[in-house]
Design a protein around this motif. Structure first.
Motif, short mmCIF file in Angstrom:
data_model
loop_
_atom_site.label_atom_id
_atom_site.label_comp_id
_atom_site.label_asym_id
_atom_site.label_seq_id
_atom_site.Cartn_x
_atom_site.Cartn_y
_atom_site.Cartn_z
N SER B 156 0.99 -1.15 -0.15
CA SER B 156 0.06 0.15 0.05
C SER B 156 1.00 1.21 -0.02
N VAL B 157 0.17 2.36 -0.23
CA VAL B 157 1.15 3.72 -0.36
C VAL B 157 1.75 3.93 1.04
N GLY B 158 1.13 3.62 1.99
CA GLY B 158 1.85 3.95 3.44
C GLY B 158 2.97 2.99 3.60
N GLU B 159 2.72 1.82 3.35
CA GLU B 159 3.97 0.70 3.28
C GLU B 159 5.12 1.31 2.44
N ARG B 160 4.83 1.60 1.36
CA ARG B 160 5.76 2.32 0.41
C ARG B 160 6.65 3.45 1.16
N LEU B 178 11.80 15.33 4.12
CA LEU B 178 10.60 14.80 3.59
C LEU B 178 9.67 15.52 3.05
N ASP B 179 9.38 15.17 1.56
CA ASP B 179 8.59 16.03 0.89
C ASP B 179 7.22 15.81 1.11
N GLU B 180 6.17 16.47 1.49
CA GLU B 180 4.71 16.11 1.84
C GLU B 180 4.47 14.68 2.35
N PRO B 181 5.04 14.35 3.45
CA PRO B 181 4.90 12.96 3.66
C PRO B 181 3.60 12.46 4.20
N THR B 182 2.97 13.36 4.64
CA THR B 182 1.32 12.78 5.07
C THR B 182 0.46 12.94 4.05
N SER B 183 0.80 13.20 2.80
CA SER B 183 -0.42 13.27 1.93
C SER B 183 -0.91 11.91 1.46
N VAL B 184 -0.25 10.86 1.67
CA VAL B 184 -0.76 9.73 1.41
C VAL B 184 -1.08 8.81 2.75
N GLN B 188 -3.99 8.13 11.68
CA GLN B 188 -3.40 7.53 12.77
C GLN B 188 -1.99 7.24 12.37
N ALA B 189 -1.75 7.16 10.96
CA ALA B 189 -0.50 6.78 10.44
C ALA B 189 0.51 8.09 10.82
N VAL B 190 -0.04 9.24 10.61
CA VAL B 190 0.65 10.54 10.69
C VAL B 190 1.24 10.83 12.11
N ILE B 191 0.51 10.18 12.89
CA ILE B 191 0.78 10.21 14.55
C ILE B 191 2.24 9.31 14.74
N LYS B 192 1.99 8.00 13.94
CA LYS B 192 2.93 7.30 13.98
C LYS B 192 4.45 7.82 13.64
N LEU B 193 4.27 8.42 12.36
CA LEU B 193 5.33 8.92 11.63
C LEU B 193 5.97 10.20 12.50
N PHE B 194 4.99 10.81 13.21
CA PHE B 194 5.75 11.86 13.97
C PHE B 194 6.61 11.46 14.95
N GLU B 195 6.03 10.33 15.54
CA GLU B 195 7.04 9.54 16.75
C GLU B 195 8.18 9.33 16.35
N THR B 196 8.26 8.56 14.84
CA THR B 196 9.43 8.29 14.37
C THR B 196 10.43 9.31 14.22
N HIS B 212 2.21 21.58 3.43
CA HIS B 212 1.36 23.01 3.15
C HIS B 212 0.11 22.75 4.46
N LYS B 213 0.68 21.91 5.15
CA LYS B 213 -0.40 21.60 6.44
C LYS B 213 0.04 22.20 7.43
N LEU B 214 -0.83 23.35 7.83
CA LEU B 214 -0.36 24.26 8.99
C LEU B 214 -0.55 23.43 10.41
N ASP B 215 -1.40 22.66 10.40
CA ASP B 215 -1.63 21.83 11.87
C ASP B 215 -0.52 21.03 12.23
N GLU B 216 -0.06 20.41 10.97
CA GLU B 216 0.91 19.25 11.35
C GLU B 216 2.26 20.18 11.46
N VAL B 217 2.51 21.18 11.01
CA VAL B 217 3.61 21.84 11.05
C VAL B 217 3.84 22.45 12.44
#
Lengths: 306, 527
Positions: B156-160, B178-184, B188-196, B212-217
């Protein structure tokens, strides 16, 4: 039994030029480049091989010159298709036309003068074994070399990092470039390797199969090799089987009378071609296998981002 | 693995003890014909710092990152890494320095396995067994589970993305881009990515986070550089700034808002999909499994989901590009259209905006008038087999006017327009057909904020005139902004219908991972 041995060895020998040319083209296509110039490169190889041999130079030198000439001819395609990003179909076709012409010019020098043929190797003990000997150990060195090349290419493509790079460039030159591989350079090397192999295939025709030079002597074998690569779904082992299939058809056609086949000769001589078409159609049904082995970027021009 | 709090406490020490910036960019310029992608851009990032590069689509973020990574060359300016100036360089030099990049559109090869993909960017002996073990170690250490021997086309895209990140981490990078890593990714996966990413930063790795996502930044980053039209418009400490301040720097104006009026829906669905099951014979494709979908006149319905979960397959069945051999499965206005082609469906009042603007939505080198005619020809633009050029031009001009398309006129080539303007033109073209049903895929992908708001409002307005609108989008925020109802697609299965007012991002996110689908497949698959 003698007839069987004749058909078997005939098949192996008839398949050899196809195996050389198709294995070379396989590596080229795996890197994402389609070179339609095999026929031309084979002719150049065939003519140069005879030329060198006619000049009295030793056989190994004639064979190596043929390979070098094939590689040189492929460079012409490489410059057009890889550096100037010409349409690969057009560049390949023009190489075939160019090769046909150049080989005819080279051939003018010696006409159809007979030359020393590449003769079968006498392997102590092995060649003398009844049945087994004539079946497997009574070929000229190039036949054995074609099998060595088959092993080397399979190992290279699927077991080495360089082979992995070639395959991945064929899938996506953009990604390969992005992670830092010199796409154009590697494609040049692949194209030249393909050219050398086509040259060898041509040399086999003019130095071993029918040891003399005749204009246009490849008679479409370059095109069959091209079809073989597709028919084999870009897998080396299938190329081997495909080449044998065509080889056996060619021999059956020649031995048709001896076997008592009473089909018109036109039908018999079209058999190898009909077989190609049928097999191509059947094989293209297996979507999954094709999708995994097909070089996705085939024939698409690539220019690295700046 | 240290706990989250420990990481936060370690971080200031790292920043204080090492005063040489990990990376410094000085006056970077990059020009393309007709556009300046980067104009005098300077920034600096410390070891262990998570630095955001904020900007809209087309602001020049990706170009800047590719310059740092060496995939493209800057026209002017210099780059200093760990105190050493770096002359012109390619990706291999960058990797030797310890710079790694995760692309927005991944640089993975589908036809080979995970470990072979990783082997391509790892130097040293080519031994896949040894490498596979190293991959397992790294993926365990950073909580990024992947099976090294699977083929990428199966992932899946997330696995990739995990594969991409693990590939970078194998090199023990000093700077990770990381170029727009959360667009895919699902929420929940975003939270995991941020931990990493926090774990990596705590180990001293600097991170450049393009978004371009303000909340994530605001949640993730220590500092931010904001780009607009290739220029730096400001720097900020995102955690101490308000979203409005950041948005102003990014957009140059306040964020536009859309208005969602209450809807009155038709009695029967305009578009109905009844138990659509379609196995895919392509190993890179997704099989659709028992899809139930209905869209009524007067409403906007969204299909959420990480791309590559069957959206493309479903859309091609709906638009008529692929016919469905089965009766009464796809109906348009009550009529069975499964075996009727795209042209016929358009005659029945279907309009469709594909995801790919250039090549599928419009013919790139042709002018707008021709492109308007592609689908508008039914409005009297062809008479006795002849093109009524005047009518086509009028139609194109009308779209340009009504949808505020910035162009020199209907004789401009489609590929001369910016992404946002071309999208406005294509959406406008389909809306002007007066469709009963409009299907639109990724309506605002790569479109600037102003044009995106305009398009969203146009879609709502169309539905409020009685048409049925179906939006397929990866952007959850967008779907929650414009939709009356939502479905979620995951692994070729469509969820039940969700009323926007009675659902939330978390529920949709779970459905996107397939956790609520009661499927027996590996749950991590879709994350």
């Amino acid at each position: 039994m003698d007839l069987f041995i004749a058909i078997f060895t005939g098949t192996i020998i008839a398949a050899t030029p196809l195996i050389f040319a198709a294995l070379g083209e396989l590596v080229v296509e795996k890197s994402g480049v389609l070179n339609l110039g095999i026929e031309g490169m084979m002719l150049v190889g065939a003519a140069v091989g005879v030329w060198v041999s006619y000049a009295g130079l030793p056989m190994p030198l004639a064979i190596m010159s043929a390979a070098a000439a094939g590689a040189l001819a492929s460079l012409l395609f490489g410059v057009l298709a890889l550096t100037f990003l010409t349409n690969q179909y057009a560049a390949g076709l023009s190489l075939t036309i160019f090769g046909t012409g150049v080989s005819a010019v080279i051939g003018k020098g010696f006409g159809s003068a007979p030359i020393d043929a590449l003769i079968p190797l006498e392997i102590p003990f092995l060649t003398e074994i009844p049945v087994i000997g004539p079946l497997f150990f009574n070929y000229d060195p190039l036949v054995y070399f074609s099998f060595i090349m088959f092993g080397l290419i399979s190992w290279f493509l699927y077991k080495t990092k360089a082979g992995l790079v070639v395959r991945t460039i064929g899938e996506s030159p953009e990604s390969s470039h992005a992670i830092g591989y010199p796409v154009i350079k590697i494609r040049y090397l692949a194209v030249m390797f393909g050219g050398a192999m086509a040259g060898l295939g041509g040399a086999y025709l003019s130095l071993a199969y029918t040891p003399l030079w005749v204009e246009n002597m490849t008679a479409g074998k370059g095109w069959i090799s091209l079809a073989l690569v597709v028919f084999a779904a870009w897998r080396p082992a299938r190329i081997l089987f495909g080449a044998w299939l065509f080889g056996s058809m060619t021999i059956l056609q020649l031995q048709g009378q001896a076997l008592g086949i009473s089909l018109p000769s036109e039908v018999l001589s079209s058999l190898p071609y009909i077989a190609t078409i049928v097999v191509l159609v059947v094989i293209s049904k297996n979507w999954q296998f094709l999708a995994l082995n097909f070089p996705t970027s085939l024939a698409k021009p690539f220019r690295p981002a700046e | 693995m240290p706990s989250f709090r420990e990481i936060q406490e370690e971080l200031p020490n790292v920043l204080e003890t090492n005063m040489t910036p990990r990376l410094e960019l000085r006056h970077i310029c990059k020009r393309y014909p007709g556009v300046i992608a980067n104009d005098d851009v300077s920034l600096s990032i410390m070891p262990g710092e998570i630095h955001a590069v904020l900007g809209e689509n087309g602001a020049g973020k990706s170009t800047l990152m590719k310059i740092i990574y060496g995939a493209i060359r800057a026209d002017e300016g210099e780059m200093v890494f760990d105190g050493n100036p770096i002359a012109s360089h390619g990706p291999s030099v960058s990797r030797a320095l310890g710079i790694e990049m995760v692309y927005q559109h991944f640089a993975l090869f589908e036809s080979v396995s995970v470990v072979e993909n990783i082997a391509l960017s790892v130097s040293g002996k080519f031994d896949l067994t040894v490498l596979a073990n190293r991959v397992r170690d790294v993926s365990k250490k950073y909580g990024l589970p992947i099976d090294p021997h699977r083929f990428v086309y199966n992932l899946s895209v997330g696995e990739r993305q995990r594969v991409e990140i693990v590939r970078c981490l194998m090199q023990k990078p000093k700077l990770l881009i990381l170029d727009e890593p959360t667009s895919v990714l699902t929420p929940q996966a975003v939270i995991k990515l941020f931990e990493t990413l926090r774990q990596l930063a705590a180990e001293g790795c600097s991170i450049l986070y393009i978004s371009h996502k303000l909340d994530e930044v605001q949640v993730l980053c220590d500092s931010a550089t904001v780009l607009r039209n290739g220029l730096i418009t400001g720097t900020a400490k995102p955690k101490q700034s308000t979203p409005i301040e950041l948005a102003r720097m990014m957009v140059g104006a306040d964020l536009p808002e859309t208005h969602l009026d209450p809807s009155t829906t038709s009695d029967t669905p305009f578009l109905n999909v009844n138990h659509l099951t379609a196995p895919s014979d392509n190993p890179f494709g997704i099989s659709l499994n028992d899809v139930l979908l209905s869209v009524f006149g007067g409403e906007v319905v969204g299909i959420a989901g990480v791309s590559g979960n069957g959206q493309a397959e479903l859309i091609s069945f709906l638009s008529g590009e692929v016919l469905f051999k089965g009766a009464d499965t796809i109906t348009l206005g009550g009529k069975d259209v499964g075996q009727l082609d795209a042209g016929y469906r358009r005659e029945q009042g279907l309009a469709f905006v594909p995801e790919e603007r250039l090549g599928r939505g419009a013919v790139p080198p042709h002018h707008l008038s021709d492109n308007a005619m592609l689908t508008g020809h039914r409005l009297g633009m062809v008479k006795n087999w002849m093109i009524q050029r005047g009518k086509a031009n009028d139609f194109a001009a009308q779209i340009i006017r009504k949808f505020n398309v910035k162009t020199t006129g209907y004789e401009s080539a489609a590929n001369s327009l910016s992404g946002g303007n071309l999208q406005k033109f294509i959406v406008g073209r389909e809306i002007e057909l007066g469709p009963k049903v409009l299907i639109i895929s990724q309506p605002t992908w790569g479109v600037d904020v102003g044009a995106a708001a305009f398009i969203r409002q146009a879609l709502i307005d169309l539905s409020r005139t009685g048409a049925a609108v179906l939006i397929i989008s990866e952007e959850l925020d967008e779907l929650f902004e414009v939709c009356d109802r939502l479905y979620v697609i995951c692994q070729g299965q469509l969820s039940k219908s969700l009323d926007r007012k009675n659902t939330n991002v978390e529920e949709v996110g779970l459905l996107m991972t397939g956790l609520n689908n009661n499927s027996n497949s590996d749950n991590s698959k879709a994350v």
